[in-house]
Design a protein around this motif. Structure first.
Motif, PDB file in Angstrom:
ATOM      1  N   GLY A   1       0.797  -1.225   0.000  1.00 28.14           N
ATOM      2  CA  GLY A   1       0.000   0.000   0.000  1.00 28.14           C
ATOM      3  C   GLY A   1       0.826   1.269   0.000  1.00 28.14           C
ATOM      4  O   GLY A   1       0.287   2.377  -0.025  1.00 28.14           O
ATOM      5  N   GLY A   2       2.163   1.160   0.045  1.00 31.62           N
ATOM      6  CA  GLY A   2       3.043   2.322  -0.010  1.00 31.62           C
ATOM      7  C   GLY A   2       3.616   2.762   1.324  1.00 31.62           C
ATOM      8  O   GLY A   2       4.437   3.675   1.364  1.00 31.62           O
ATOM      9  N   GLU A   3       3.219   2.140   2.435  1.00 26.61           N
ATOM     10  CA  GLU A   3       3.717   2.545   3.751  1.00 26.61           C
ATOM     11  C   GLU A   3       5.123   2.004   3.995  1.00 26.61           C
ATOM     12  O   GLU A   3       5.379   0.811   3.817  1.00 26.61           O
ATOM     13  N   VAL A   4       6.043   2.878   4.404  1.00 24.80           N
ATOM     14  CA  VAL A   4       7.413   2.484   4.722  1.00 24.80           C
ATOM     15  C   VAL A   4       7.448   2.029   6.181  1.00 24.80           C
ATOM     16  O   VAL A   4       7.002   2.749   7.078  1.00 24.80           O
ATOM     17  N   ILE A   5       7.981   0.826   6.413  1.00 23.66           N
ATOM     18  CA  ILE A   5       7.970   0.244   7.755  1.00 23.66           C
ATOM     19  C   ILE A   5       9.361  -0.025   8.322  1.00 23.66           C
ATOM     20  O   ILE A   5       9.486  -0.478   9.454  1.00 23.66           O
ATOM     21  N   GLY A   6      10.410   0.249   7.570  1.00 26.83           N
ATOM     22  CA  GLY A   6      11.766   0.029   8.057  1.00 26.83           C
ATOM     23  C   GLY A   6      12.758   0.096   6.914  1.00 26.83           C
ATOM     24  O   GLY A   6      12.445   0.590   5.829  1.00 26.83           O
TER      25      GLY A   6
ATOM     26  N   LEU B   1      13.103  -2.560  11.840  1.00 29.39           N
ATOM     27  CA  LEU B   1      11.691  -2.516  11.502  1.00 29.39           C
ATOM     28  C   LEU B   1      10.954  -1.742  12.581  1.00 29.39           C
ATOM     29  O   LEU B   1      11.261  -1.877  13.770  1.00 29.39           O
ATOM     30  N   SER B   2       9.973  -0.938  12.175  1.00 24.22           N
ATOM     31  CA  SER B   2       9.154  -0.226  13.156  1.00 24.22           C
ATOM     32  C   SER B   2       8.475  -1.241  14.064  1.00 24.22           C
ATOM     33  O   SER B   2       7.971  -2.265  13.591  1.00 24.22           O
ATOM     34  N   PRO B   3       8.454  -0.987  15.371  1.00 21.41           N
ATOM     35  CA  PRO B   3       7.908  -1.961  16.326  1.00 21.41           C
ATOM     36  C   PRO B   3       6.486  -2.429  16.012  1.00 21.41           C
ATOM     37  O   PRO B   3       6.163  -3.595  16.228  1.00 21.41           O
TER      38      PRO B   3
ATOM     39  N   ARG C   1       5.467 -10.294  12.137  1.00 19.86           N
ATOM     40  CA  ARG C   1       4.550 -10.642  11.042  1.00 19.86           C
ATOM     41  C   ARG C   1       5.268 -11.234   9.826  1.00 19.86           C
ATOM     42  O   ARG C   1       4.653 -11.442   8.786  1.00 19.86           O
ATOM     43  N   GLY C   2       6.574 -11.446   9.930  1.00 22.67           N
ATOM     44  CA  GLY C   2       7.327 -12.032   8.829  1.00 22.67           C
ATOM     45  C   GLY C   2       7.809 -11.043   7.787  1.00 22.67           C
ATOM     46  O   GLY C   2       8.406 -11.440   6.782  1.00 22.67           O
ATOM     47  N   TYR C   3       7.576  -9.744   8.005  1.00 21.41           N
ATOM     48  CA  TYR C   3       8.001  -8.754   7.007  1.00 21.41           C
ATOM     49  C   TYR C   3       9.520  -8.701   6.855  1.00 21.41           C
ATOM     50  O   TYR C   3      10.035  -8.628   5.734  1.00 21.41           O
ATOM     51  N   MET C   4      10.242  -8.716   7.974  1.00 19.88           N
ATOM     52  CA  MET C   4      11.696  -8.610   7.860  1.00 19.88           C
ATOM     53  C   MET C   4      12.292  -9.870   7.243  1.00 19.88           C
ATOM     54  O   MET C   4      13.259  -9.793   6.501  1.00 19.88           O
ATOM     55  N   ARG C   5      11.708 -11.014   7.518  1.00 22.64           N
ATOM     56  CA  ARG C   5      12.195 -12.248   6.897  1.00 22.64           C
ATOM     57  C   ARG C   5      12.053 -12.148   5.379  1.00 22.64           C
ATOM     58  O   ARG C   5      12.961 -12.484   4.636  1.00 22.64           O
TER      59      ARG C   5
END
Length: 194
Positions: A78-83, A104-106, A111-115
């Motif tokens: 969706g375009g949101e930057v999270i880290g 990554l933002s806390p 949720r598996g995003y960084m992986r």
């Protein structure tokens, strides 16, 4: 100053993409870099203003232009930057080795995003940059990062005692590493499991 990085290619995953860091990412990255836990694990003082975040973005882009590092903003579909994540440094001649780092933002942890983001960065490092070995360092008490690295096939090789100087003094770090041949085995297993 340039608006966009010259080097960082866009990399797209299932739920997110890695893209060149931009000035407009400053507020989102400030949320990540200003969090006390993130700053502690990174060994830095928490950033306190948008200007601090812009200065760090400027430094990262400058290092990228000098081919000293390669950093991506992590952006949801969706375009949101999270880290952010990327290569803190690398050595292609002789060693064919690089070092990854990430934060990554806390609100988005667990949720598996960084992986997913690191898997994209690792594919790029092994397949495009020609790395043979990728290293990662994390604080011995940062169990979440240790589990993340192990889930990607990294092996803990030991503790580097008082390796990093931080605002709170000298800090040990655990050294993890992943070899290209291990990554190939990991990717094969991942594909067979899906």
């Amino acid at each position: 100053m340039e608006e966009h990085s010259r080097i960082a290619p866009g990399l797209t995953g299932r739920r997110l993409r890695l893209r060149a860091m931009r000035w407009e990412d400053a507020d989102a990255l400030l949320r990540c870099w200003s969090h006390p836990e993130s700053a502690y694990w990174l060994g830095i003082r928490p950033l306190t203003s948008r200007e601090d975040a812009e200065e760090l973005i400027r430094l990262l882009l400058e290092m990228e232009r000098g081919e000293e590092s390669l950093r991506w903003s992590i952006e949801l579909s969706g375009g949101e930057v999270i880290g952010s994540c990327g290569y803190n440094n690398w050595q292609l001649q002789g060693a064919f080795r690089g070092e990854v780092g990430c934060e990554l933002s806390p609100a988005f942890r667990g949720r598996g995003y960084m992986r997913e983001a690191l898997a994209l960065a690792l594919c790029y490092g092994f397949e495009e940059m020609g790395l043979n070995r990728v290293e990662a360092q994390c604080h011995p008490a940062n169990l979440r990062s240790g589990r993340l690295l192990a889930s990607l096939g990294f092996r803990r090789e030991g503790t580097l005692r008082e390796y990093r100087h931080t605002p709170s003094g000298f800090q040990d770090v655990d050294l993890y590493a992943l070899l290209r041949r291990e990554w190939r085995d990991y990717i094969t297993l991942e594909r067979e499991g899906s």
